[in-house]
Motif scaffolding. Structure first.
Motif, PDB file in Angstrom:
ATOM      1  N   ALA A  33       0.501  -1.276   0.388  1.00 40.18           N
ATOM      2  CA  ALA A  33       0.077  -0.290   0.139  1.00 40.18           C
ATOM      3  C   ALA A  33       1.159   1.858  -0.020  1.00 40.18           C
ATOM      4  CB  ALA A  33      -0.388  -0.131   1.328  1.00 40.18           C
ATOM      5  N   VAL A  34       0.413   1.974  -0.537  1.00 39.77           N
ATOM      6  CA  VAL A  34       1.175   3.160  -1.269  1.00 39.77           C
ATOM      7  C   VAL A  34       0.890   4.069   0.124  1.00 39.77           C
ATOM      8  CG1 VAL A  34       2.216   5.530  -2.234  1.00 39.77           C
ATOM      9  CG2 VAL A  34       0.815   3.089  -2.929  1.00 39.77           C
ATOM     10  N   ARG A  35       2.019   4.566   0.891  1.00 39.88           N
ATOM     11  CA  ARG A  35       2.055   5.566   2.015  1.00 39.88           C
ATOM     12  C   ARG A  35       3.023   7.054   1.388  1.00 39.88           C
ATOM     13  NH1 ARG A  35       4.227   1.047   4.152  1.00 39.88           N
ATOM     14  NH2 ARG A  35       5.917   1.894   4.196  1.00 39.88           N
ATOM     15  N   VAL A  36       2.316   8.117   2.372  1.00 37.27           N
ATOM     16  CA  VAL A  36       2.700   9.495   1.536  1.00 37.27           C
ATOM     17  C   VAL A  36       2.929  10.590   2.999  1.00 37.27           C
ATOM     18  CG1 VAL A  36       2.661   9.124  -0.783  1.00 37.27           C
ATOM     19  CG2 VAL A  36       0.401   9.901   0.600  1.00 37.27           C
ATOM     20  N   ALA A  37       3.582  11.349   3.075  1.00 40.56           N
ATOM     21  CA  ALA A  37       3.233  12.859   3.341  1.00 40.56           C
ATOM     22  C   ALA A  37       2.459  13.393   2.862  1.00 40.56           C
ATOM     23  CB  ALA A  37       4.575  12.712   3.959  1.00 40.56           C
ATOM     24  N   ARG A  87      12.576  16.275   8.103  1.00 38.58           N
ATOM     25  CA  ARG A  87      12.085  14.924   8.814  1.00 38.58           C
ATOM     26  C   ARG A  87      11.084  14.088   7.898  1.00 38.58           C
ATOM     27  NH1 ARG A  87       5.850  15.652  10.966  1.00 38.58           N
ATOM     28  NH2 ARG A  87       5.876  13.851  11.612  1.00 38.58           N
ATOM     29  N   LEU A  88      10.652  14.943   6.403  1.00 35.97           N
ATOM     30  CA  LEU A  88      10.049  13.481   5.471  1.00 35.97           C
ATOM     31  C   LEU A  88      11.242  12.736   4.544  1.00 35.97           C
ATOM     32  CD1 LEU A  88       7.216  15.992   3.896  1.00 35.97           C
ATOM     33  CD2 LEU A  88       7.500  13.801   6.205  1.00 35.97           C
ATOM     34  N   PHE A  89      11.808  13.289   4.550  1.00 42.42           N
ATOM     35  CA  PHE A  89      13.304  12.664   4.517  1.00 42.42           C
ATOM     36  C   PHE A  89      13.510  11.380   4.847  1.00 42.42           C
ATOM     37  CE2 PHE A  89      13.380  15.504   0.850  1.00 42.42           C
ATOM     38  CZ  PHE A  89      13.924  14.767  -0.487  1.00 42.42           C
ATOM     39  N   ALA A  90      14.065  11.844   5.942  1.00 43.92           N
ATOM     40  CA  ALA A  90      14.068  10.803   7.019  1.00 43.92           C
ATOM     41  C   ALA A  90      13.453   9.810   6.886  1.00 43.92           C
ATOM     42  CB  ALA A  90      14.113  11.496   8.480  1.00 43.92           C
ATOM     43  N   ALA A  91      12.213   9.945   6.604  1.00 45.51           N
ATOM     44  CA  ALA A  91      10.705   8.666   6.753  1.00 45.51           C
ATOM     45  C   ALA A  91      11.426   8.252   5.195  1.00 45.51           C
ATOM     46  CB  ALA A  91       9.983   9.776   6.967  1.00 45.51           C
ATOM     47  N   LEU A  92      11.522   8.342   4.461  1.00 46.99           N
ATOM     48  CA  LEU A  92      11.851   8.064   3.459  1.00 46.99           C
ATOM     49  C   LEU A  92      12.425   6.484   3.282  1.00 46.99           C
ATOM     50  CD1 LEU A  92      11.344  10.544   0.055  1.00 46.99           C
ATOM     51  CD2 LEU A  92      10.443   8.770   0.542  1.00 46.99           C
ATOM     52  N   ILE A  97       7.445   6.430   4.680  1.00 49.32           N
ATOM     53  CA  ILE A  97       6.022   6.731   3.561  1.00 49.32           C
ATOM     54  C   ILE A  97       7.285   5.898   2.083  1.00 49.32           C
ATOM     55  CG2 ILE A  97       4.868   8.834   4.902  1.00 49.32           C
ATOM     56  CD1 ILE A  97       7.438  10.341   3.561  1.00 49.32           C
ATOM     57  N   HIS A  98       6.319   6.590   1.061  1.00 46.24           N
ATOM     58  CA  HIS A  98       7.314   6.115  -0.083  1.00 46.24           C
ATOM     59  C   HIS A  98       7.274   7.476  -0.944  1.00 46.24           C
ATOM     60  CE1 HIS A  98       4.897   2.327   1.010  1.00 46.24           C
ATOM     61  NE2 HIS A  98       6.503   2.070   0.924  1.00 46.24           N
ATOM     62  N   GLY A  99       6.256   8.166  -0.573  1.00 41.14           N
ATOM     63  CA  GLY A  99       6.651   9.781  -1.188  1.00 41.14           C
ATOM     64  C   GLY A  99       5.764  11.052  -0.767  1.00 41.14           C
ATOM     65  N   ILE A 100       6.540  11.879  -1.438  1.00 42.59           N
ATOM     66  CA  ILE A 100       5.529  13.659  -0.424  1.00 42.59           C
ATOM     67  C   ILE A 100       4.289  13.675  -2.372  1.00 42.59           C
ATOM     68  CG2 ILE A 100       6.266  15.632  -0.236  1.00 42.59           C
ATOM     69  CD1 ILE A 100       9.229  14.393  -0.036  1.00 42.59           C
ATOM     70  N   VAL A 101       3.199  13.949  -1.349  1.00 42.18           N
ATOM     71  CA  VAL A 101       2.395  14.890  -1.675  1.00 42.18           C
ATOM     72  C   VAL A 101       2.260  16.457  -1.399  1.00 42.18           C
ATOM     73  CG1 VAL A 101       0.147  15.039  -2.648  1.00 42.18           C
ATOM     74  CG2 VAL A 101       0.763  12.926  -1.835  1.00 42.18           C
ATOM     75  N   ARG A 123      14.345  10.139  -6.401  1.00 40.42           N
ATOM     76  CA  ARG A 123      14.595   9.470  -6.938  1.00 40.42           C
ATOM     77  C   ARG A 123      15.952   8.549  -6.041  1.00 40.42           C
ATOM     78  NH1 ARG A 123      16.334  11.376 -10.567  1.00 40.42           N
ATOM     79  NH2 ARG A 123      14.957  12.363 -11.925  1.00 40.42           N
ATOM     80  N   ALA A 124      16.569   9.051  -5.414  1.00 37.42           N
ATOM     81  CA  ALA A 124      17.740   8.683  -4.855  1.00 37.42           C
ATOM     82  C   ALA A 124      17.153   7.312  -3.390  1.00 37.42           C
ATOM     83  CB  ALA A 124      19.004   8.981  -4.714  1.00 37.42           C
ATOM     84  N   ARG A 125      16.357   7.963  -3.106  1.00 40.66           N
ATOM     85  CA  ARG A 125      15.994   7.077  -2.219  1.00 40.66           C
ATOM     86  C   ARG A 125      15.124   6.312  -2.865  1.00 40.66           C
ATOM     87  NH1 ARG A 125      17.650  12.018  -0.627  1.00 40.66           N
ATOM     88  NH2 ARG A 125      19.079  12.101   1.801  1.00 40.66           N
ATOM     89  N   ARG A 126      14.594   6.363  -3.602  1.00 41.13           N
ATOM     90  CA  ARG A 126      13.147   5.105  -4.589  1.00 41.13           C
ATOM     91  C   ARG A 126      12.098   5.943  -3.851  1.00 41.13           C
ATOM     92  NH1 ARG A 126      14.244  -0.751  -4.625  1.00 41.13           N
ATOM     93  NH2 ARG A 126      12.789  -0.936  -5.125  1.00 41.13           N
ATOM     94  N   GLY A 127      11.528   7.113  -3.460  1.00 40.89           N
ATOM     95  CA  GLY A 127      10.823   7.592  -3.509  1.00 40.89           C
ATOM     96  C   GLY A 127      10.249   8.980  -4.841  1.00 40.89           C
TER      97      GLY A 127
END
Length: 138
Positions: A33-37, A87-92, A97-101, A123-127
């Motif tokens: 399932a896709v999890r996002v911030a 914080r979001l990059f650390a979560a990736l 999470i898988h991505g940011i909206v 992209r480097a984080r596969r996000g």
């Protein structure tokens, strides 16, 4: 002065959407399932509610899971120096999470080169980055 990115907004949109499709295909292949911030950048003392509501519409329409909702009120600057973006990059990196909206490119940076660099970092984080509006909107 920022160097011009080859192809401008259309090229940036194509890069962002290709990263989004790659990430979604990878997650679908594994049944994840896709999890996002949800994220917004606002000015000091500006209420982020309206912009975050736009991101919620994207999450709802795509049937993604909203794991984090946050904003920075630092104004325009390098995304790498914003506390909540960090914080979001650390979560990736942690797989939370898988991505940011975000609403639009300006939530990341109005400067094409900085925006492109941030897409590369995701992209480097596969996000991925998903936007409620196109790269040419505010």
């Amino acid at each position: 002065m920022q160097p011009r990115v080859q192809g401008g907004a259309a090229e940036l949109r194509a890069r962002r959407e290709a990263d989004l499709q790659r990430a979604l295909a990878r997650l679908a292949d594994t049944g994840t399932a896709v999890r996002v911030a949800r994220y917004s950048l606002v000015g000091p003392r500006q209420d982020p509610a309206d912009r975050l509501a736009e991101t919620q519409a994207v999450v709802h329409r795509r049937r993604w899971t909203d794991s984090i909702t946050t904003f920075d009120d630092t104004g325009v600057g390098d995304p790498a120096l914003r506390p909540q973006m960090a914080r979001l990059f650390a979560a990736l990196d942690a797989g939370e999470i898988h991505g940011i909206v975000a609403v639009s490119q300006v939530d990341i940076s109005p400067f094409p080169t900085v925006y492109a660099h941030t897409l590369d970092a995701l992209r480097a984080r596969r996000g991925f980055l998903a936007l409620a509006r196109s790269e040419t909107s505010i």
